[in-house]
Design a protein around this motif. Structure first.
Motif, short mmCIF file in Angstrom:
data_model
loop_
_atom_site.label_atom_id
_atom_site.label_comp_id
_atom_site.label_asym_id
_atom_site.label_seq_id
_atom_site.Cartn_x
_atom_site.Cartn_y
_atom_site.Cartn_z
N PRO A 158 0.83 -1.21 0.00
CA PRO A 158 0.00 0.00 0.00
C PRO A 158 0.86 1.26 0.00
O PRO A 158 1.87 1.33 0.73
N VAL A 159 0.48 2.24 -0.78
CA VAL A 159 1.29 3.47 -0.84
C VAL A 159 1.27 4.21 0.49
O VAL A 159 2.12 5.07 0.74
N GLU A 160 0.32 3.87 1.35
CA GLU A 160 0.29 4.48 2.69
C GLU A 160 1.54 4.13 3.49
O GLU A 160 1.87 4.81 4.47
N ALA A 161 2.25 3.08 3.10
CA ALA A 161 3.47 2.70 3.79
C ALA A 161 4.62 3.65 3.49
O ALA A 161 5.61 3.68 4.23
N VAL A 162 4.52 4.41 2.40
CA VAL A 162 5.61 5.29 1.97
C VAL A 162 5.61 6.55 2.82
O VAL A 162 4.68 7.36 2.76
N ALA A 163 6.65 6.72 3.62
CA ALA A 163 6.73 7.89 4.49
C ALA A 163 6.86 9.17 3.67
O ALA A 163 7.57 9.21 2.66
N PRO A 194 -3.16 -0.60 -10.00
CA PRO A 194 -3.33 -0.45 -8.55
C PRO A 194 -4.01 0.87 -8.21
O PRO A 194 -3.66 1.93 -8.75
N GLY A 195 -5.00 0.82 -7.31
CA GLY A 195 -5.73 2.02 -6.97
C GLY A 195 -4.85 3.10 -6.40
O GLY A 195 -5.08 4.30 -6.62
N GLY A 196 -3.82 2.71 -5.67
CA GLY A 196 -2.93 3.69 -5.07
C GLY A 196 -2.19 4.52 -6.09
O GLY A 196 -1.72 5.62 -5.79
N LEU A 197 -2.07 4.00 -7.33
CA LEU A 197 -1.35 4.74 -8.36
C LEU A 197 -2.02 6.10 -8.62
O LEU A 197 -1.33 7.11 -8.80
N TYR A 198 -3.34 6.12 -8.64
CA TYR A 198 -4.02 7.37 -8.96
C TYR A 198 -3.86 8.39 -7.84
O TYR A 198 -3.82 9.59 -8.10
#
Length: 213
Positions: A158-163, A194-198
């Motif tokens: 998940p892109v939420e992991a990227v600080a 991936p949804g996080g891409l947008y």
């Protein structure tokens, strides 16, 4: 240029969390391990006593709390670059993950980037998620950071992991190009994007000082 980054959980916060959630035997083991690390910090011989405790953490504290226990042991032992490199190179995936999580507390400069870069070459999603934390946000160069974001999207992290995602992605035309190319390739191959891409693309195409919805 020093970047402002999301802070890793403080050692005090980790200890309070563990003291609250561990049962009595696990707390007793952790306190003994921390006392041992404090009494014998750094490295002693081919392996230090506190390094052995890293291997026991999951069995003693349970898998849910093992990462926090290992990070706290590394911090209390004041593990230097040589020590964390040894633990990373010789350790299990769980021990490597703990090293990556502990880096913001242990290595003030970019000298531990080879460990982050090694983790980013794997397909272990838990290792990747640890690698893109505050240390990477602070020290990875623009190219390396963009590649890390793409690796997360490719592997399902998940892109939420990227600080500090919003700060580093904002108004980044090159990242926007890479994301657009990635989305086009996935669509052409009949694979889902991936949804996080947008979310990242919206940040990368937003101008500095403007918020995205």
């Amino acid at each position: 240029m020093t970047r402002s980054t999301t802070a890793a959980p403080s050692p005090d916060a980790l200890r309070d969390h563990l003291d609250t959630h561990l049962d009595a035997p696990a707390r007793a083991w952790l306190h003994a391990a921390l006392a041992e690390a404090a009494d014998h910090p750094g490295g002693h011989g081919p392996i230090s006593a506190w390094e052995l405790r890293l291997a026991e953490a999951s069995r003693r504290c349970g898998s849910r709390y093992a990462d926090a226990a290992r990070v706290l042991i590394l911090y209390t032992a004041r593990a230097d670059l040589a020590a964390v490199t040894r633990v990373y190179r010789q350790g299990t995936a769980a021990e490597r993950r703990a090293v990556l999580l502990a880096l913001p507390h242990l290595v003030p400069g970019p000298d531990a980037l080879p460990l982050v870069e090694d983790a980013l070459r794997t397909n272990d999603t838990r290792l990747l998620a640890a690698a893109v934390g505050p240390y990477a946000a602070r020290h990875l160069d623009a190219h390396g950071w963009r590649q890390a974001v793409l690796k997360c999207l490719f592997t399902g992290v998940p892109v939420e992991a990227v600080a500090d995602l919003a700060e580093r992605a904002r108004d980044d035309a090159e990242l926007a190009r890479m994301l657009t190319d990635f989305a086009t390739e996935r669509t052409a191959a009949g694979r889902p994007v991936p949804g996080g891409l947008y979310r990242v693309l919206a940040l990368a195409t937003a101008q500095s000082g403007k918020e995205t919805s």
